[in-house]
Write a protein that holds these residues in place. Structure first.
Motif, short mmCIF file in Angstrom:
data_model
loop_
_atom_site.label_atom_id
_atom_site.label_comp_id
_atom_site.label_asym_id
_atom_site.label_seq_id
_atom_site.Cartn_x
_atom_site.Cartn_y
_atom_site.Cartn_z
N GLY A 86 92.20 74.51 17.93
CA GLY A 86 92.62 75.25 16.74
C GLY A 86 92.79 74.30 15.58
N GLU A 87 94.01 73.84 15.36
CA GLU A 87 94.27 72.86 14.30
C GLU A 87 94.10 71.42 14.78
N LEU A 88 93.99 71.24 16.09
CA LEU A 88 93.82 69.90 16.65
C LEU A 88 92.52 69.83 17.44
N GLU A 89 91.92 68.66 17.43
CA GLU A 89 90.82 68.34 18.32
C GLU A 89 91.30 67.22 19.23
N GLU A 147 93.75 65.83 13.58
CA GLU A 147 93.83 67.12 12.91
C GLU A 147 92.43 67.57 12.49
N VAL A 148 92.14 68.86 12.70
CA VAL A 148 90.85 69.40 12.28
C VAL A 148 90.80 69.42 10.76
N GLY A 149 89.72 68.93 10.19
CA GLY A 149 89.64 68.70 8.75
C GLY A 149 89.79 69.92 7.89
N THR A 150 89.49 71.10 8.42
CA THR A 150 89.53 72.32 7.60
C THR A 150 90.93 72.89 7.43
N THR A 151 91.92 72.36 8.16
CA THR A 151 93.25 72.96 8.15
C THR A 151 93.88 72.92 6.77
N HIS A 152 93.92 71.75 6.15
CA HIS A 152 94.58 71.63 4.85
C HIS A 152 93.76 72.28 3.75
N ALA A 153 92.43 72.32 3.93
CA ALA A 153 91.60 72.96 2.92
C ALA A 153 91.91 74.44 2.81
N SER A 154 92.19 75.09 3.95
CA SER A 154 92.50 76.52 3.95
C SER A 154 93.95 76.82 3.59
N ASP A 155 94.85 75.87 3.85
CA ASP A 155 96.27 76.07 3.56
C ASP A 155 96.89 74.73 3.21
N PRO A 156 96.77 74.30 1.92
CA PRO A 156 97.25 72.96 1.54
C PRO A 156 98.77 72.80 1.64
N ASP A 157 99.51 73.91 1.70
CA ASP A 157 100.97 73.83 1.77
C ASP A 157 101.48 73.66 3.21
N LYS A 158 100.60 73.82 4.18
CA LYS A 158 101.02 73.71 5.57
C LYS A 158 101.30 72.25 5.91
N PRO A 159 102.40 71.95 6.61
CA PRO A 159 102.69 70.55 6.99
C PRO A 159 101.58 70.01 7.89
N PRO A 160 101.36 68.70 7.88
CA PRO A 160 100.31 68.13 8.72
C PRO A 160 100.59 68.38 10.20
N ALA A 161 99.53 68.42 10.98
CA ALA A 161 99.67 68.69 12.41
C ALA A 161 100.28 67.50 13.14
N LEU A 162 100.04 66.28 12.65
CA LEU A 162 100.50 65.07 13.32
C LEU A 162 101.28 64.21 12.34
N LEU A 163 102.40 63.64 12.80
CA LEU A 163 103.19 62.72 11.99
C LEU A 163 103.70 61.58 12.86
N ARG A 220 103.31 68.89 15.35
CA ARG A 220 104.06 69.99 14.76
C ARG A 220 104.44 71.01 15.84
N ALA A 221 105.67 71.47 15.81
CA ALA A 221 106.23 72.22 16.93
C ALA A 221 105.43 73.47 17.28
N ASP A 222 104.87 74.15 16.28
CA ASP A 222 104.14 75.40 16.58
C ASP A 222 102.81 75.14 17.28
N LEU A 223 102.39 73.89 17.34
CA LEU A 223 101.16 73.54 18.05
C LEU A 223 101.45 73.02 19.46
N THR A 224 102.70 73.15 19.89
CA THR A 224 103.10 72.68 21.22
C THR A 224 103.59 73.83 22.07
N ASP A 225 103.72 73.58 23.35
CA ASP A 225 104.23 74.55 24.31
C ASP A 225 105.19 73.84 25.25
N LYS A 226 105.95 74.62 25.96
CA LYS A 226 106.95 74.07 26.88
C LYS A 226 106.26 73.42 28.07
#
Length: 604
Positions: A86-89, A147-163, A220-226
């Protein structure tokens, strides 16, 4: 042993010694004592041990399958080395650099080794380090991500997937603080994630300096699971000081065909005595609904042809498998509640009631005529494996579940110490469905492990611990009468191995076998979409494949128990009470689609 160590020092010398030097002497004394006790009593478990206390075990060799992996048919991203979540490769890394070997004692296998991934592609980031037990081939992986390159292009306000983490906390080290060392030590660090992010693994160093912040990324927490702990791979408890250290490998909490949790391949560790309510690390989540790395139709058949195991039946087996078509053509009957006589079943099962739930209003039974006893014996020439292909671990693996059908399950044999007791009815039932499951990596197309179903439970066995008969085709041993599957020949006990009490499962190679790479039928692969695989009518039969028969087995068992010495009776009763109900013939067995593992993960 102690004669070479000075046991007294001039009083003036103590004033010049630093605290660390005293500690060094103290721990050196403990080392001499440990070696003395080990020599006298053969015990190496009195104190913390590190790999530097002994000659380090040889570095394990990476495992590879017996034969090269073929070039798979084209299409999709199966076995391409990368998976889009999805947002990650993510990319699977299986090349490692050894960081630190922790050895509990003189035995090489009593310890673990920590590794860092090697060869991370440009633009990808480490998510954590890898750990495995000593004494086995190097066999594991960790994921690295970008991070997949298209993520910020479609939603520049979204926090980065990796920090990067904001800091590290030291989880554990056996370092005693002394200046004098007999080798390196190790330090386990937990990355402290920024707010709204999760750590997915630990880092390990062989110096007390914290890792650099850019050595790992948090997700980013929403890209993770338990995730949850799985196998305990190290359980070390020191005497001086009295601190535990335990290491587990991990797996997603939500698994099965619909689970989206993706294992990172990292480990969890703890230095606390109590249980951990929730792990401080997470796994990834596959948010790509297309599951692009799953094999297509042609790739599925290629995988089966390449990896399909040969199933060997015991040389004394009389209740062999058959095809479903043979079973129906040779007189199997459909019964309905309240109707005395059974109805012949069409060869393709088209007159079986489909769907719904198991309401006990329909069931299948053997022929009512003189064919009954011969149909019990099955027909090996017609036998085939019925295959269900499904996503596993968030679509990063493919499970190929192979089901075998036997018209009849034979009676059990009890083992009580040195005595074997052949039972007359217990364990018998009509319509026996058993299975094993191949787990294939969607990164590489490599066979990763096989699940061997054993009545009400089973076990995953890594590819390095399998027997192979030809190329990368493993061997599956089917137990005598009960048809449970095992990875090696032998006599397996379902009960208490310690007491030598339970039901025997005898496995051996013979000239009775089925090659699943040739003799198979693909019956379901839901992820391929509607109409790609046509499910047979009989697969939709959700009722019992055998009549419900109560053999009064408890009476038979009680007769056996009453003949035992009093001191054994309680143990034997407890063991028998824990055996599955199918052993007692108290319910007809259901078909593959009614089993929990059809949608869920295997039970282990």
């Amino acid at each position: 042993m102690l004669g070479g160590l000075r046991t007294h020092l001039p009083l003036s010398a103590f004033g010049a010694l630093k605290i660390k030097s005293l500690l060094a002497i103290f721990f050196k004394v403990l080392q001499y004592v440990r070696e003395f006790l080990a020599m006298m009593f053969g015990c190496g478990c009195f104190f913390w041990q590190t790999a530097s206390d002994f000659s380090p075990p040889p570095e394990p060799k990476p495992f590879s399958l017996p034969a090269p992996i073929p070039k798979w048919p084209g299409g999709g991203s199966f076995a391409s080395g990368k998976i889009n979540l999805g947002e990650l490769e993510v990319v699977e890394i299986s090349r490692f650099e050894l960081i630190w070997n922790y050895n509990q004692g003189p035995q090489e296998k009593k310890g673990v080794t920590f590794y860092k991934p090697l060869g991370i592609p440009d633009g990808f980031y480490c998510l954590g380090h890898y750990c495995q037990p000593n004494g086995q081939p190097l066999r594991g992986f960790v994921l690295v991500a970008r991070e997949v390159g298209t993520t910020h292009a479609s939603d520049p306000d979204k926090p980065p997937a990796l920090l990067e983490p904001v800091d590290y906390s030291l989880v554990w080290t056996p370092d005693d603080g002394s200046e004098e060392k007999y080798g390196g030590s190790g330090y386990v660090w937990l990355p402290q994630p920024p707010e709204g992010y999760k750590s997915t693994g630990y880092l390990v160093t062989n110096t007390p300096n914290k890792p650099e912040l850019d050595e790992v990324r948090c997700v980013r927490a929403d890209l993770t699971d338990k995730c949850e702990i799985y196998h305990l791979i190290l359980d070390a408890i020191s005497k001086f000081p009295n601190i535990p250290f335990r290491v587990w490998d991990t797996r997603p909490h939500y698994r099965g065909m619909l689970g989206r949790g993706v294992p990172v391949g990292t480990f969890f560790c703890s230095s606390y005595w109590g249980a951990v309510a929730e792990l401080p690390i997470a796994c990834l989540k596959n948010l790509n609904p297309t599951l692009p790395a799953m094999p297509n139709h042609d790739q599925v058949h290629a995988l089966i042809h390449h990896y399909g195991p040969t199933v060997f039946f015991h040389p004394a087996e009389i209740f062999l498998p058959s095809s479903i078509t043979w079973f129906f053509k040779n007189g199997a009957l459909l019964y309905r509640a309240g109707i005395l006589y059974g109805e012949p079943i069409e060869a393709n099962g088209s007159n079986l009631p489909g769907g719904g739930r198991n309401d006990r209003k329909f069931w299948i039974d053997l022929p009512a005529d003189d064919r009954r006893e011969s149909v019990k014996l099955g027909n090996l020439e017609s036998a085939k494996l019925y295959i269900h292909v499904k996503p596993a671990l968030g679509g990063t693996f493919t499970d190929i579940a192979m089901w075998v059908f036997c018209p009849f399950n034979g009676p059990a044999t009890l083992k009580i110490g040195l005595v074997n007791i052949a039972l007359t009815k217990i364990g018998e039932h009509v319509g026996d469905w058993e299975h094993f499951t191949l787990r294939i990596s969607n990164f590489t197309g490599e066979l990763w492990s096989i699940y061997f179903a054993q009545h009400s439970s089973g076990e995953w066995v890594d590819a390095y611990d399998l027997e192979y008969i030809e190329g990368n085709k493993a061997i599956v041993y089917s137990s005598k009468s009960g048809h449970a599957s095992y990875p090696h020949p032998g006599n397996y006990l379902q009960g208490s191995t310690k007491l030598g009490i339970g039901v025997r499962n005898d496995c051996a190679r013979s000239n009775l076998y089925v090659d699943s790479s040739v003799h198979y039928q693909l019956v379901a692969a839901e992820y391929l979409g509607h109409g790609v695989v046509t499910e047979p009518f009989w697969l939709q039969f959700m009722r019992d494949w055998g009549p419900t028969i109560i053999y009064e087995s408890r009476i038979e068992l009680d007769k056996i128990i009453n003949l035992l010495p009093v001191m054994l009776r309680y143990s034997v009763e407890n063991i028998f009470d824990k055996l599955p109900l199918e052993l007692y013939g108290e319910a007809g067995p259901t078909g593959p689609k009614e089993k929990k593992n059809w949608v869920g993960d295997e039970k282990d």
